[in-house]
Design a protein around this motif. Sequence first.
Motif, PDB file in Angstrom:
ATOM      1  N   TYR A  97       7.562 -11.098  -9.730  1.00 25.29           N
ATOM      2  CA  TYR A  97       6.345 -10.412  -9.293  1.00 25.29           C
ATOM      3  C   TYR A  97       6.556  -8.933  -8.963  1.00 25.29           C
ATOM      4  CZ  TYR A  97       8.300 -11.562  -4.689  1.00 25.29           C
ATOM      5  OH  TYR A  97       9.123 -11.708  -3.601  1.00 25.29           O
ATOM      6  N   LEU A  98       7.762  -8.409  -9.184  1.00 27.90           N
ATOM      7  CA  LEU A  98       8.033  -6.996  -8.913  1.00 27.90           C
ATOM      8  C   LEU A  98       8.515  -6.289 -10.172  1.00 27.90           C
ATOM      9  CD1 LEU A  98       9.907  -7.256  -5.490  1.00 27.90           C
ATOM     10  CD2 LEU A  98       7.552  -6.512  -5.869  1.00 27.90           C
ATOM     11  N   PRO A  99       8.124  -5.023 -10.358  1.00 27.95           N
ATOM     12  CA  PRO A  99       8.547  -4.302 -11.570  1.00 27.95           C
ATOM     13  C   PRO A  99      10.001  -3.837 -11.530  1.00 27.95           C
ATOM     14  CG  PRO A  99       7.212  -2.872 -10.184  1.00 27.95           C
ATOM     15  CD  PRO A  99       7.187  -4.248  -9.545  1.00 27.95           C
ATOM     16  N   ILE A 100      10.568  -3.678 -10.335  1.00 26.47           N
ATOM     17  CA  ILE A 100      11.965  -3.270 -10.193  1.00 26.47           C
ATOM     18  C   ILE A 100      12.645  -4.155  -9.156  1.00 26.47           C
ATOM     19  CG2 ILE A 100      11.601  -0.894 -10.969  1.00 26.47           C
ATOM     20  CD1 ILE A 100      11.495  -0.006  -8.078  1.00 26.47           C
ATOM     21  N   ALA A 101      13.950  -4.022  -9.033  1.00 25.98           N
ATOM     22  CA  ALA A 101      14.753  -4.923  -8.195  1.00 25.98           C
ATOM     23  C   ALA A 101      14.378  -4.846  -6.712  1.00 25.98           C
ATOM     24  CB  ALA A 101      16.231  -4.618  -8.374  1.00 25.98           C
ATOM     25  N   LEU A 131      12.817  -1.752  -4.441  1.00 30.31           N
ATOM     26  CA  LEU A 131      11.768  -2.252  -3.572  1.00 30.31           C
ATOM     27  C   LEU A 131      12.389  -3.221  -2.575  1.00 30.31           C
ATOM     28  CD1 LEU A 131       8.954  -2.942  -6.200  1.00 30.31           C
ATOM     29  CD2 LEU A 131       9.188  -0.965  -4.687  1.00 30.31           C
ATOM     30  N   ALA A 132      11.657  -3.528  -1.537  1.00 29.83           N
ATOM     31  CA  ALA A 132      12.052  -4.562  -0.579  1.00 29.83           C
ATOM     32  C   ALA A 132      10.765  -5.188  -0.069  1.00 29.83           C
ATOM     33  CB  ALA A 132      12.854  -3.974   0.573  1.00 29.83           C
ATOM     34  N   THR A 133      10.737  -6.502  -0.005  1.00 33.51           N
ATOM     35  CA  THR A 133       9.551  -7.190   0.492  1.00 33.51           C
ATOM     36  C   THR A 133       9.908  -8.014   1.710  1.00 33.51           C
ATOM     37  OG1 THR A 133       9.937  -9.027  -1.050  1.00 33.51           O
ATOM     38  CG2 THR A 133       8.425  -7.303  -1.769  1.00 33.51           C
ATOM     39  N   THR A 134       8.949  -8.121   2.602  1.00 32.30           N
ATOM     40  CA  THR A 134       9.138  -8.922   3.804  1.00 32.30           C
ATOM     41  C   THR A 134       7.787  -9.459   4.241  1.00 32.30           C
ATOM     42  OG1 THR A 134       9.931  -8.928   6.088  1.00 32.30           O
ATOM     43  CG2 THR A 134       9.005  -6.874   5.286  1.00 32.30           C
ATOM     44  N   MET A 135       7.799 -10.630   4.808  1.00 30.64           N
ATOM     45  CA  MET A 135       6.554 -11.182   5.331  1.00 30.64           C
ATOM     46  C   MET A 135       6.032 -10.284   6.452  1.00 30.64           C
ATOM     47  SD  MET A 135       7.328 -15.273   5.265  1.00 30.64           S
ATOM     48  CE  MET A 135       5.675 -15.650   5.828  1.00 30.64           C
ATOM     49  N   VAL A 136       4.731 -10.229   6.587  1.00 29.35           N
ATOM     50  CA  VAL A 136       4.090  -9.384   7.594  1.00 29.35           C
ATOM     51  C   VAL A 136       4.636  -9.674   8.997  1.00 29.35           C
ATOM     52  CG1 VAL A 136       1.870  -8.886   8.714  1.00 29.35           C
ATOM     53  CG2 VAL A 136       2.018  -9.025   6.213  1.00 29.35           C
ATOM     54  N   GLU A 137       4.933 -10.929   9.288  1.00 32.55           N
ATOM     55  CA  GLU A 137       5.396 -11.331  10.614  1.00 32.55           C
ATOM     56  C   GLU A 137       6.851 -10.950  10.887  1.00 32.55           C
ATOM     57  OE1 GLU A 137       4.300 -13.677   8.315  1.00 32.55           O
ATOM     58  OE2 GLU A 137       2.218 -13.729   8.978  1.00 32.55           O
ATOM     59  N   ASN A 138       7.594 -10.579   9.868  1.00 29.54           N
ATOM     60  CA  ASN A 138       9.032 -10.340  10.023  1.00 29.54           C
ATOM     61  C   ASN A 138       9.294  -8.882  10.443  1.00 29.54           C
ATOM     62  OD1 ASN A 138      11.795 -10.314   9.917  1.00 29.54           O
ATOM     63  ND2 ASN A 138      11.936 -11.282   7.899  1.00 29.54           N
ATOM     64  N   THR A 139       8.960  -8.595  11.681  1.00 28.42           N
ATOM     65  CA  THR A 139       9.076  -7.212  12.168  1.00 28.42           C
ATOM     66  C   THR A 139      10.524  -6.738  12.254  1.00 28.42           C
ATOM     67  OG1 THR A 139       8.946  -7.991  14.453  1.00 28.42           O
ATOM     68  CG2 THR A 139       6.874  -7.293  13.401  1.00 28.42           C
ATOM     69  N   PHE A 155      13.910   3.126   3.767  1.00 28.87           N
ATOM     70  CA  PHE A 155      12.783   2.660   2.966  1.00 28.87           C
ATOM     71  C   PHE A 155      11.489   3.188   3.567  1.00 28.87           C
ATOM     72  CE2 PHE A 155      15.927  -0.352   1.540  1.00 28.87           C
ATOM     73  CZ  PHE A 155      15.513  -0.776   0.293  1.00 28.87           C
ATOM     74  N   SER A 156      10.463   3.312   2.723  1.00 36.30           N
ATOM     75  CA  SER A 156       9.129   3.714   3.158  1.00 36.30           C
ATOM     76  C   SER A 156       8.145   2.615   2.797  1.00 36.30           C
ATOM     77  CB  SER A 156       8.686   4.990   2.436  1.00 36.30           C
ATOM     78  OG  SER A 156       9.572   6.046   2.716  1.00 36.30           O
ATOM     79  N   PHE A 157       7.153   2.434   3.646  1.00 40.48           N
ATOM     80  CA  PHE A 157       6.119   1.441   3.364  1.00 40.48           C
ATOM     81  C   PHE A 157       5.371   1.843   2.106  1.00 40.48           C
ATOM     82  CE2 PHE A 157       1.764  -0.141   3.668  1.00 40.48           C
ATOM     83  CZ  PHE A 157       2.001  -1.502   3.812  1.00 40.48           C
ATOM     84  N   LEU A 158       5.158   0.879   1.197  1.00 39.39           N
ATOM     85  CA  LEU A 158       4.455   1.143  -0.051  1.00 39.39           C
ATOM     86  C   LEU A 158       3.074   0.501  -0.052  1.00 39.39           C
ATOM     87  CD1 LEU A 158       4.573   2.335  -2.940  1.00 39.39           C
ATOM     88  CD2 LEU A 158       5.603   0.169  -3.678  1.00 39.39           C
ATOM     89  N   LYS A 159       3.025  -0.822   0.231  1.00 42.17           N
ATOM     90  CA  LYS A 159       1.734  -1.517   0.170  1.00 42.17           C
ATOM     91  C   LYS A 159       1.853  -2.917   0.762  1.00 42.17           C
ATOM     92  CE  LYS A 159       2.567  -3.363  -4.480  1.00 42.17           C
ATOM     93  NZ  LYS A 159       2.064  -3.473  -5.836  1.00 42.17           N
ATOM     94  N   GLU A 160       0.707  -3.492   1.041  1.00 43.85           N
ATOM     95  CA  GLU A 160       0.640  -4.909   1.410  1.00 43.85           C
ATOM     96  C   GLU A 160       0.340  -5.677   0.129  1.00 43.85           C
ATOM     97  OE1 GLU A 160      -1.745  -7.979   4.364  1.00 43.85           O
ATOM     98  OE2 GLU A 160      -1.704  -5.849   4.851  1.00 43.85           O
ATOM     99  N   MET A 161       0.911  -6.839   0.002  1.00 45.88           N
ATOM    100  CA  MET A 161       0.700  -7.661  -1.184  1.00 45.88           C
ATOM    101  C   MET A 161       0.741  -9.135  -0.805  1.00 45.88           C
ATOM    102  SD  MET A 161       4.379  -6.751  -2.957  1.00 45.88           S
ATOM    103  CE  MET A 161       4.510  -8.018  -4.180  1.00 45.88           C
ATOM    104  N   ILE A 162       0.271  -9.981  -1.671  1.00 44.85           N
ATOM    105  CA  ILE A 162       0.311 -11.427  -1.454  1.00 44.85           C
ATOM    106  C   ILE A 162       1.407 -12.005  -2.348  1.00 44.85           C
ATOM    107  CG2 ILE A 162      -0.980 -13.592  -1.573  1.00 44.85           C
ATOM    108  CD1 ILE A 162      -2.027 -11.622   0.540  1.00 44.85           C
ATOM    109  N   VAL A 163       2.338 -12.710  -1.718  1.00 42.49           N
ATOM    110  CA  VAL A 163       3.429 -13.361  -2.444  1.00 42.49           C
ATOM    111  C   VAL A 163       3.418 -14.827  -2.032  1.00 42.49           C
ATOM    112  CG1 VAL A 163       5.913 -13.439  -2.843  1.00 42.49           C
ATOM    113  CG2 VAL A 163       4.788 -11.236  -2.455  1.00 42.49           C
ATOM    114  N   ASP A 164       3.299 -15.707  -2.994  1.00 39.27           N
ATOM    115  CA  ASP A 164       3.235 -17.150  -2.717  1.00 39.27           C
ATOM    116  C   ASP A 164       2.179 -17.452  -1.648  1.00 39.27           C
ATOM    117  OD1 ASP A 164       5.260 -17.659  -4.570  1.00 39.27           O
ATOM    118  OD2 ASP A 164       6.817 -17.404  -3.052  1.00 39.27           O
TER     119      ASP A 164
END
Length: 167
Positions: free
Chosen positions: A85-89, A126-134, A145-154
Motif C-alpha cells: 500500500y506504499l509507493p516507497i519503502a 516513509l514510516a507508518t504508525t497507528m494514530v494511537e501509537n504516540t 521524519f515529517s508528518f505527511l498524511k493520515e491514511m487508512i491501513v487495514d
Amino acid sequence: MIQASFKTKRLSVKPLQPNDADFIFELINTETWIRFIGDKQIYTQEDAENYTKMICTSPDRNYWVVIEKESLTQIGIITLIQRDYLPIADFGFAFLPEFQNKGFGFEAAKPVLAFILGDAAFPELLATTMVENTASQKLLLKLGFSFLKEMIVDEKASYCYTISKNK
C-alpha cells in the motif's frame, strides 16, 4: 537485501537470521506488537521459524535485530519493508516492552536510517504508525521524519511520515 551491521555505544544491530526465530516469536507476541502492528498469528515455534525464514528470504523485507551489548540480549528490531500500500519503502522499529522508553530505539534506528538514506536506491523513506501509537510518532519525529498524511491501513487510522536524503 541489505546485509550491513551497526554498532553504537550500547547496542549491536545485525541482520535478522533464521536462528533468531525464538526472539521473533517473543517480540511479535507482545501486547504492544499485537496492539500497534497486528496479530501475525504466530502461535508455535514452527510458525516463528517459518515466518523468520520468509523474512530472511524476501527481497522486499530487511530486518535488523537490536542486541544490548552488555547482556547480549536481543531487545528489538529495525525494519525496512516495501509494503503493497506504499509507493516507497517503510522504515519501522519494535522493541520488547521492558526495553522501551530507554533511548534504545533512537540509538539503534539512527545509524540504520543514515545508512539506508545514503544508498542511492533509497532517496526517500516513509514510516507508518497507528494514530494511537504516540511513542512511535515521537521517535519518528526525533529521527527527522515529517508528518505527511493520515491514511487508512487495514481499516485502521494510521499516520504516514516521510524523510528524504536531503533532510
